[in-house]
Design a protein around this motif. Structure first.
Motif, PDB file in Angstrom:
ATOM      1  N   ILE A   1     -89.110  44.525  12.100  1.00 17.52           N
ATOM      2  CA  ILE A   1     -89.146  43.387  13.029  1.00 17.52           C
ATOM      3  C   ILE A   1     -90.141  43.652  14.148  1.00 17.52           C
ATOM      4  O   ILE A   1     -90.159  44.733  14.738  1.00 17.52           O
ATOM      5  N   THR A   2     -90.990  42.662  14.407  1.00 11.18           N
ATOM      6  CA  THR A   2     -91.979  42.732  15.492  1.00 11.18           C
ATOM      7  C   THR A   2     -91.833  41.474  16.354  1.00 11.18           C
ATOM      8  O   THR A   2     -91.061  40.565  16.024  1.00 11.18           O
ATOM      9  N   PRO A   3     -92.579  41.394  17.441  1.00 13.53           N
ATOM     10  CA  PRO A   3     -92.533  40.164  18.250  1.00 13.53           C
ATOM     11  C   PRO A   3     -92.967  38.911  17.486  1.00 13.53           C
ATOM     12  O   PRO A   3     -92.674  37.785  17.927  1.00 13.53           O
ATOM     13  N   ARG A   4     -93.631  39.081  16.361  1.00 18.33           N
ATOM     14  CA  ARG A   4     -94.089  37.926  15.581  1.00 18.33           C
ATOM     15  C   ARG A   4     -93.073  37.499  14.522  1.00 18.33           C
ATOM     16  O   ARG A   4     -93.254  36.465  13.876  1.00 18.33           O
ATOM     17  N   THR A   5     -92.016  38.272  14.321  1.00 20.56           N
ATOM     18  CA  THR A   5     -91.041  37.955  13.274  1.00 20.56           C
ATOM     19  C   THR A   5     -90.260  36.706  13.650  1.00 20.56           C
ATOM     20  O   THR A   5     -89.708  36.611  14.742  1.00 20.56           O
ATOM     21  N   ARG A   6     -90.183  35.783  12.718  1.00 17.77           N
ATOM     22  CA  ARG A   6     -89.479  34.518  12.965  1.00 17.77           C
ATOM     23  C   ARG A   6     -88.268  34.324  12.064  1.00 17.77           C
ATOM     24  O   ARG A   6     -87.368  33.554  12.392  1.00 17.77           O
ATOM     25  N   ALA A   7     -88.257  34.969  10.894  1.00 17.99           N
ATOM     26  CA  ALA A   7     -87.186  34.686   9.932  1.00 17.99           C
ATOM     27  C   ALA A   7     -87.008  35.859   8.984  1.00 17.99           C
ATOM     28  O   ALA A   7     -87.889  36.711   8.818  1.00 17.99           O
ATOM     29  N   ILE A   8     -85.837  35.881   8.346  1.00 18.11           N
ATOM     30  CA  ILE A   8     -85.527  36.808   7.264  1.00 18.11           C
ATOM     31  C   ILE A   8     -85.246  35.973   6.019  1.00 18.11           C
ATOM     32  O   ILE A   8     -84.542  34.960   6.088  1.00 18.11           O
ATOM     33  N   MET A   9     -85.796  36.409   4.872  1.00 22.89           N
ATOM     34  CA  MET A   9     -85.568  35.716   3.606  1.00 22.89           C
ATOM     35  C   MET A   9     -84.848  36.660   2.633  1.00 22.89           C
ATOM     36  O   MET A   9     -85.488  37.337   1.821  1.00 22.89           O
ATOM     37  N   PRO A  10     -83.526  36.757   2.689  1.00 21.76           N
ATOM     38  CA  PRO A  10     -82.815  37.540   1.677  1.00 21.76           C
ATOM     39  C   PRO A  10     -82.852  36.828   0.329  1.00 21.76           C
ATOM     40  O   PRO A  10     -82.807  35.606   0.262  1.00 21.76           O
ATOM     41  N   VAL A  11     -82.956  37.607  -0.733  1.00 22.86           N
ATOM     42  CA  VAL A  11     -82.958  37.074  -2.096  1.00 22.86           C
ATOM     43  C   VAL A  11     -81.766  37.661  -2.836  1.00 22.86           C
ATOM     44  O   VAL A  11     -81.608  38.882  -2.895  1.00 22.86           O
ATOM     45  N   HIS A  12     -80.933  36.811  -3.409  1.00 25.83           N
ATOM     46  CA  HIS A  12     -79.769  37.265  -4.164  1.00 25.83           C
ATOM     47  C   HIS A  12     -80.223  37.586  -5.593  1.00 25.83           C
ATOM     48  O   HIS A  12     -80.126  36.759  -6.507  1.00 25.83           O
TER      49      HIS A  12
END
Length: 352
Positions: free
Chosen positions: A118-129
């Motif tokens: 995670i950095t200051p530019r991180t906006r979202a997490i995309m987990p994949v099942h």
């Protein structure tokens, strides 16, 4: 070659033909008519979610979800290293940058390594099942809340895993648990996001359809004929999932003691029956000669030409991709089919 036991085969034993015939007879061959809306409502209700927005593919669903959340150039999205490339491409399509996290032993994103990316530019997490195994969503949602991030669930392979993120995206490709031949759907409890998803999928038309388009959007609409098939599939989703649980149990019992085979952790829902195999390529040739189709595990994202990274040989995702494959897995698979397939696997490892 034509396989007698293909990896996947659609299971169209409900009201699919009836609904498609009705759609065509009524002239509903575009996105108009009742079937797309009925599918959206039925699938959302089955999942206990307020809103469903259908579209043209699972990749389109991911792209729409990211755009609806305002993600674009300069942003970063955390994506699993071990996934189908559509997950990463959807991020790239928006102009954002996918940042990859290695997988754990269940092939899903290793949540213990998310925060370090995670950095200051991180906006979202995309987990994949992956292959129908639910990610550790409690941990992912805790991280998202701590860092004020959005969560887009890639549920392309996991119909039956109930959504908890901001938007969950499903594929309806022909090899998925339920299908419309092609298509996708986004689920969300947020009415504003649902409105944005619907707006973006339909070329951002204004209410008066005046051909004034105020933002870049897409022609990602689902056709009524696809909606008709998808609705019939949702009506049988409980039965489909139950049948697949039986398929998983039969494979587990038949393969557990075969030397050279390593079974993978249980799945929350069965998309494909995945395993690890010694002498994998020789096994595949053996099965191929007996009419049994197989597929390799996903290639890690950092091995893909568009995202090439020299660090990839050190990753779990690389290790799994070198010896993993999956066997024929579709709802119509019979006990006799599985006995034949497992017998062919056993023959390879025990015939000397």
């Amino acid at each position: 070659m034509a396989f007698t036991h293909p990896v996947s085969r659609p299971f169209l034993t409900g009201r699919e033909l009836e609904y498609v015939t009705d759609a065509v007879s009524g002239g509903w061959i575009s996105s108009q008519g009742p079937y797309v809306r009925r599918f959206e409502e039925a699938f959302a209700a089955w999942n206990g979610v307020a809103h469903g927005v259908a579209c043209s593919s699972g990749t389109a669903a991911l792209t729409l979800a990211l755009r609806a959340l305002g993600i674009g150039p300069g942003d970063e999205v955390i994506v699993p290293e071990f996934t189908m490339i559509a997950s990463a491409w959807a991020v790239t399509y928006t102009g954002a940058t996918p940042v990859f996290v290695d997988c754990a032993d269940d092939l899903n994103i290793d949540v213990t390594r998310v925060e370090e990316k995670i950095t200051p530019r991180t906006r979202a997490i995309m987990p994949v099942h992956v292959y129908g195994r639910r990610c550790d969503m409690d941990a992912i949602m805790d991280i998202a809340h701590q860092y004020n991030l959005r969560v887009v669930e890639d549920s392309a392979e996991a119909h039956g895993v109930r959504p908890v993120g901001d938007i969950a995206c499903f594929s309806l490709f022909a090899n998925k648990i339920i299908t419309a031949g092609e298509g996708g759907v986004c689920l969300t409890d947020d009415p504003r996001l649902a409105g944005q998803l619907a707006h973006l999928r339909a070329m951002a038309f204004t209410r008066d359809h005046s051909f004034l388009h105020k933002k870049l959007a897409y022609n990602h609409r689902m056709t009524a004929m696809q909606g008709a098939v998808a609705l019939a599939q949702v009506e049988r989703l409980d039965d489909i999932l139950a049948a697949r649980r039986e398929i998983e149990a039969r494979y587990d019992a038949a393969l557990k003691d075969i030397p050279g085979i390593t079974l993978m952790p249980p799945r929350d829902v069965l998309w494909m029956y995945d395993l690890r195999a010694e002498r994998r390529e020789e096994l595949r040739a053996h099965l191929d000669a007996r009419g049994v189709e197989t597929r390799l595990f996903f290639k890690p994202m950092s091995r893909q030409p568009g995202y090439l990274d020299p660090v990839w040989p050190t990753l779990n995702a690389h290790r799994f991709s070198e010896d993993g494959l999956y066997l024929p897995t579709h709802t119509g698979l019979t006990a006799d089919d599985q006995e034949y397939i497992a017998g062919a696997v056993r023959e390879f490892y025990t015939s000397g």
